[in-house]
Design a protein around this motif. Structure first.
Motif, PDB file in Angstrom:
ATOM      1  N   ARG A 163       1.141  19.989 -76.499  1.00 47.44           N
ATOM      2  CA  ARG A 163       2.100  20.933 -77.092  1.00 47.44           C
ATOM      3  C   ARG A 163       1.453  21.976 -77.986  1.00 47.44           C
ATOM      4  O   ARG A 163       1.857  23.126 -78.036  1.00 47.44           O
ATOM      5  N   LYS A 164       0.425  21.525 -78.737  1.00 46.73           N
ATOM      6  CA  LYS A 164      -0.086  22.438 -79.768  1.00 46.73           C
ATOM      7  C   LYS A 164      -1.561  22.781 -79.652  1.00 46.73           C
ATOM      8  O   LYS A 164      -2.022  23.735 -80.252  1.00 46.73           O
ATOM      9  N   GLU A 165      -2.336  21.933 -78.949  1.00 47.30           N
ATOM     10  CA  GLU A 165      -3.786  22.042 -79.145  1.00 47.30           C
ATOM     11  C   GLU A 165      -4.565  22.576 -77.956  1.00 47.30           C
ATOM     12  O   GLU A 165      -5.786  22.643 -77.995  1.00 47.30           O
ATOM     13  N   GLU A 171      -7.114  22.116 -83.224  1.00 48.92           N
ATOM     14  CA  GLU A 171      -6.616  21.250 -84.290  1.00 48.92           C
ATOM     15  C   GLU A 171      -6.818  21.932 -85.633  1.00 48.92           C
ATOM     16  O   GLU A 171      -7.553  22.906 -85.738  1.00 48.92           O
ATOM     17  N   ASP A 198       0.685  16.016 -79.042  1.00 48.79           N
ATOM     18  CA  ASP A 198       0.147  17.184 -79.760  1.00 48.79           C
ATOM     19  C   ASP A 198      -0.887  17.896 -78.906  1.00 48.79           C
ATOM     20  O   ASP A 198      -0.972  19.125 -78.900  1.00 48.79           O
TER      21      ASP A 198
END
Ligand code: HAM
Length: 419
Positions: free
Chosen positions: A64-66, A113, A61
């Motif tokens: 990929r996302k944060e 987040e 994560d």
């Protein structure tokens, strides 16, 4: 400031006194403990070329996302650091210090987040990294440092969860076995876990969803896939912890959110705050990371503790409460301010925490300010006092009332009162 149009961005906050001072005392306490174990401070940059952090794992994560990433004005791809281990191993690869290399750090990290209690987009960590040996006793040392630090804070409700993910070959074999098993049980998994299975099968073990928990409980265990070397490393770590009387539980489903780990991994959780954010620290070995950064293969182990969450745990356990007062003494001067200018300076030079009021304010207003300041003592200078060559010392919090003392014995008197 309720009506202000400007607000700190989501997931960030202003730390004001006394929280700001608690943060500093926290770091000071940590610095004392780690420097007694031969760790030297390192201050890596807060941003790096994004490739440094991509080493944390394509399936995580964090990557990929944060990531807070952007192109700078020179066209470089940059990211704010989501953690510091990768930066420190990059620094090792760049400078090649002599081994063993033991460093500690403290400072902010950035992860995009979902912000909530105990989960911030800017959060502080303190941590250590030790490079240069794969001796399991170094794993034990690193874990023990974190444990002793929690003890020094006064925390009693901390659990140490311990696991081994084996060598990178063990890990690869295990991921194959786990994926095979999860594929077979795919229909029983939540939709989210089915997606995670594709991107990062290990993370399925971490699912808290009811439908996944049953499937995970029957999954093959990493501990059954450890090679002899990994097994003996793991046993030595456990024996070491037992020698130091540090309690732990082996948690084969413990999956860390970053991909660089081999062998020992661990996490500290607390019973005192919400289960969703109960991880107050974590770490492990990353023996392959230095080589990935272009250095000769160099083993390493470390941990990072979340400062914000650990302080929340302290609050819940009513320990490491922080400072009670900013000031000891407040100088009240109704003679125009020259006297307080001089005396405040003298007292500060003698180590007292002192403030005064500014602007030509009435005695009543200054006394009110003295009271509000939290200071224990008001030191009052009026025309009377100047004439007699004295000052009046008034106890603002206790039973001692007030007394006049000679101007030349102020320091001695205050030392006696304040210690
Ligand atoms: P991590 O588990 O990602 O590990 O983070 C360590 C700790 O930082 C967590 O246990 C938590 O207390 C805190 N933390 C993480 N994210 C947040 C957040 N969004 N808000 C508040 N606190 C947070 C690492 O960062 C590794 N670099 C640890 C390590 C060092 N492994 C080897 N050496």
């Amino acid at each position: 400031m309720k009506d202000s149009v400007y607000r700190a961005p989501k997931g960030t906050r202003d730390l004001v006194w006394p929280d700001s001072e608690r943060r500093r005392s926290f770091i000071d306490l940590f610095a004392g403990i780690v420097s007694r174990a031969g760790y030297a401070e390192i201050v890596p940059p807060m941003f790096e070329h994004i490739e440094v952090f991509q080493r944390l794992g394509d399936g995580t994560d964090v990557v990929r996302k944060e990531m807070y990433d952007f192109e700078d004005k020179g066209g470089r791809n940059i990211a704010l650091r989501p953690e510091q281990t990768a930066s420190i191993v990059r620094a090792y690869a760049e400078h090649r210090p002599s081994l063993p290399w033991k460093v500690w750090y403290a400072g902010p990290n950035f992860r995009y987040e979902r912000a909530q209690k105990g989960r911030f987009r800017q959060f502080d960590q303190v941590g250590v990294e030790a490079l240069g040996t794969d001796d399991p006793h170094l794993d034990v040392e690193v874990i023990a440092i974190a444990w002793r630090f929690y003890e020094a804070l006064g925390l009693r409700q901390v659990n140490l969860l311990l696991n081994s993910v084996g060598t990178s070959q063990d890990r690869t074999r295990y991921i194959e076995a786990l994926s095979g098993y999860l594929e077979k049980r795919k229909d029983d998994l939540s939709t989210e876990a089915q997606e995670t299975l594709v991107s990062n099968p290990l993370r399925v073990l971490d699912s808290k969803r009811n439908e996944d928990i049953g499937v995970v409980s029957e999954a093959p265990s990493i501990l059954e896939h450890l090679s002899d070397d990994a097994n003996s490393h793991f046993n030595r770590v456990q024996e070491g912890l037992e020698k130091l009387k540090i309690p732990y539980s082996v948690e084969p489903n413990l999956v860390r959110g970053l991909d660089y780990y081999v062998q020992t991994t661990f996490e500290f959780t607390t019973e005192s705050i919400d289960a969703a954010q109960d991880a107050i620290g974590g770490g492990g070995r990353y023996d392959g990371l230095a080589a990935e950064m272009g250095a000769p293969a160099t083993p390493g182990v470390g941990f990072a503790l979340g400062l914000d969450r650990t302080l929340m745990a302290c609050e819940a356990e009513k320990t490491f409460i922080g400072p009670e007062q900013l000031l000891q003494i407040y100088v009240v001067d109704t003679t125009g301010g020259e006297n307080s200018l001089v005396i405040t300076d003298q007292l500060r030079q003698n180590g007292f925490k002192v403030d005064r009021s500014f602007g030509d304010r009435s005695m009543k207003a200054q006394m009110k300010a003295a009271d509000k300041s939290g200071a224990k003592i008001a030191l009052i200078i009026g025309e009377d006092e100047v004439e007699k060559g004295v000052v009046t010392i008034r106890d603002l919090r206790g039973e001692e009332g007030q007394e006049e003392i000679a101007s030349d014995s102020i320091i001695a008197n205050l030392e006696k009162r304040l210690g």
